[in-house]
Design an enzyme around this catalytic site. Structure first.
Site, PDB file in Angstrom:
ATOM      1  N   ASP A 103       0.833  -1.204   0.000  1.00  0.00           N
ATOM      2  CA  ASP A 103       0.000   0.000   0.000  1.00  0.00           C
ATOM      3  C   ASP A 103       0.865   1.250   0.000  1.00  0.00           C
ATOM      4  O   ASP A 103       1.578   1.523   0.972  1.00  0.00           O
ATOM      5  CB  ASP A 103      -0.906  -0.030   1.234  1.00  0.00           C
ATOM      6  CG  ASP A 103      -1.859   1.153   1.286  1.00  0.00           C
ATOM      7  OD1 ASP A 103      -2.095   1.785   0.236  1.00  0.00           O
ATOM      8  OD2 ASP A 103      -2.376   1.454   2.380  1.00  0.00           O
ATOM      9  N   ASP A 291      -1.811   6.130  -6.011  1.00  0.00           N
ATOM     10  CA  ASP A 291      -2.246   5.004  -5.200  1.00  0.00           C
ATOM     11  C   ASP A 291      -2.592   3.842  -6.118  1.00  0.00           C
ATOM     12  O   ASP A 291      -3.500   3.947  -6.948  1.00  0.00           O
ATOM     13  CB  ASP A 291      -3.468   5.396  -4.361  1.00  0.00           C
ATOM     14  CG  ASP A 291      -3.787   4.387  -3.260  1.00  0.00           C
ATOM     15  OD1 ASP A 291      -3.653   3.174  -3.529  1.00  0.00           O
ATOM     16  OD2 ASP A 291      -4.179   4.806  -2.165  1.00  0.00           O
TER      17      ASP A 291
END
Length: 395
Positions: A103, A291
């Site tokens: 992440d 992201d």
């Protein structure tokens, strides 16, 4: 053996065998994407709210919008979907193998503990302290809040391997409780944060930062390559401390990461502009968070409106989603550091209903850029120089 045979034998032994390259440690691992199992229309609102809340500490205005987003998320329990999406791969902690989500938007490593007896833990791999000779219990309590729920537990220390690259004595979270059943449907066991140290909720050095400090990697950066969907789904490659030059063409161009209150927290860049069919859209003072968990690009309403004015045949639906022609042929390029990066036309369209890969879903001037851009570039993230580099992928 005569003298001539001996000389030949010595030559091959000293100069050929001895000069053979030593096999280096594998610093790349394969990634697989967790993709929404519902239609774009069903999950769009959910993920729009999800990302708004994930990065809410950036936003200093529109608290009413944040409250509304949180309320909508709490009411979406009947939608059985993975509430954290992105790319996951295998790591080893104390000789035990886990699947973790890598992440970019967080900075902590955690996995379920053997002491977590909830169903959401029991259906995933759990860390067994007694099976690791290198494990040390620290015992500091922690609680980490995600939009999918909260995880809490205590900290421990052990050696962490990604590929064959090791972070010795890495502090990580041993989750003893997961809030509700939000983590049940996910394909991964835990989360491996790839953000900066200042974002850590456990208040420790990230695994990759430790690898850099311990000189387990030659360079303070990691590279990400994301492949388009194939028979086995979306895949990718994470390379630690090196760059996979087979994945891109030309040169990498680097851009400085923007800070938040003087600290490097998220992977944020200034946006120069977007070009569509040769027309620059004249965006000014825009920033974007990168992201790998997002399928698309989210923009504030006015920016999304400007973008779609230049996309031939685009339309705004009653539910405030944009659709585009299924065979869109527009030439779109994102511009960072005065360099244009072309977007493959397949990345302009999402799904069989032909939703646009750019949607309304942010506030202020912040954008969120996901796979529809990142699949078109090889990206490199440097934690020392605080830069992100891009180069067009090899076709």
């Amino acid at each position: 053996m005569n003298i001539y045979t001996l000389i030949i034998w010595l030559y091959f032994t000293i100069f050929i065998i001895d000069s053979a390259p030593i096999t280096s440690k594998s610093n790349s691992i394969s990634l697989k994407k967790i993709a929404p199992k519902h239609s774009f229309k069903e999950v769009h609102q959910f993920y729009k709210d999800y990302f708004m809340l994930k990065y809410q500490n950036i936003y200093v205005t529109d608290q009413d919008k944040l409250a509304s987003a949180e309320k909508r998320l709490s009411e979406s329990e009947n939608l059985t979907i993975s509430k954290i999406i992105g790319y996951y791969g295998e790591i080893t902690i104390g000789s035990q193998i886990f699947k973790t989500l890598f992440d970019l938007g967080s900075s902590d490593l955690w996995v379920p503990s053997q002491n977590c007896t909830q169903y959401s833990c029991s259906i995933h791999k759990r860390f067994n302290e007694s099976l690791s000779k290198t494990f040390n219990r620290i015992g500091t309590p922690f609680s980490l809040r995600y939009e999918a729920g909260t995880v809490s537990g205590i900290t421990g220390k052990d050696n962490v391997l990604v590929g064959e690259i090791e972070s010795e004595g890495q502090i990580f979270g041993l989750v003893q409780e997961e809030d509700g059943d939000e983590f049940e449907p996910v394909e991964f066991d835990g989360i491996f944060g790839m953000g900066f140290d200042d974002l850590s909720g456990i208040k420790t050095t990230t695994p990759f930062s430790n690898m850099v400090k311990q000189k387990a990697v030659a360079n303070p950066y990691f590279g990400i390559y994301l492949q388009r969907s194939n028979d086995t789904g979306h895949t990718g490659t994470l390379t630690l401390g090196d760059i996979d030059t087979t994945k891109f063409t030309g040169n990498l161009n680097y851009n400085n990461v923007s800070t938040i209150k003087g600290k490097n927290v998220y992977w944020i860049l200034d946006v120069d502009d977007i070009s569509i069919n040769g027309n620059k859209l004249k965006f000014k003072n825009r920033q974007a968070i990168f992201d790998t968990g997002s399928n698309i690009v989210y923009m504030p309403e006015e920016d999304a409106k400007t973008y779609h004015k230049f996309i031939n045949g685009s339309s705004l639906n009653n539910d405030r989603t944009y659709t585009v022609p299924c065979n869109a042929t527009d030439q779109v390029a994102y511009i960072f550091g005065d360099v244009s990066y072309n977007i493959d036309q397949s990345d302009l369209v999402m799904g069989s209903d032909c939703y646009s890969s750019v949607q309304i879903g942010s506030i202020d001037n912040m954008w969120l850029i996901g796979d529809s851009f990142l699949r078109n570039v090889y990206s490199v993230y440097n934690i020392k120089n605080f830069t992100i580099g891009f180069a067009p992928i090899s076709k």
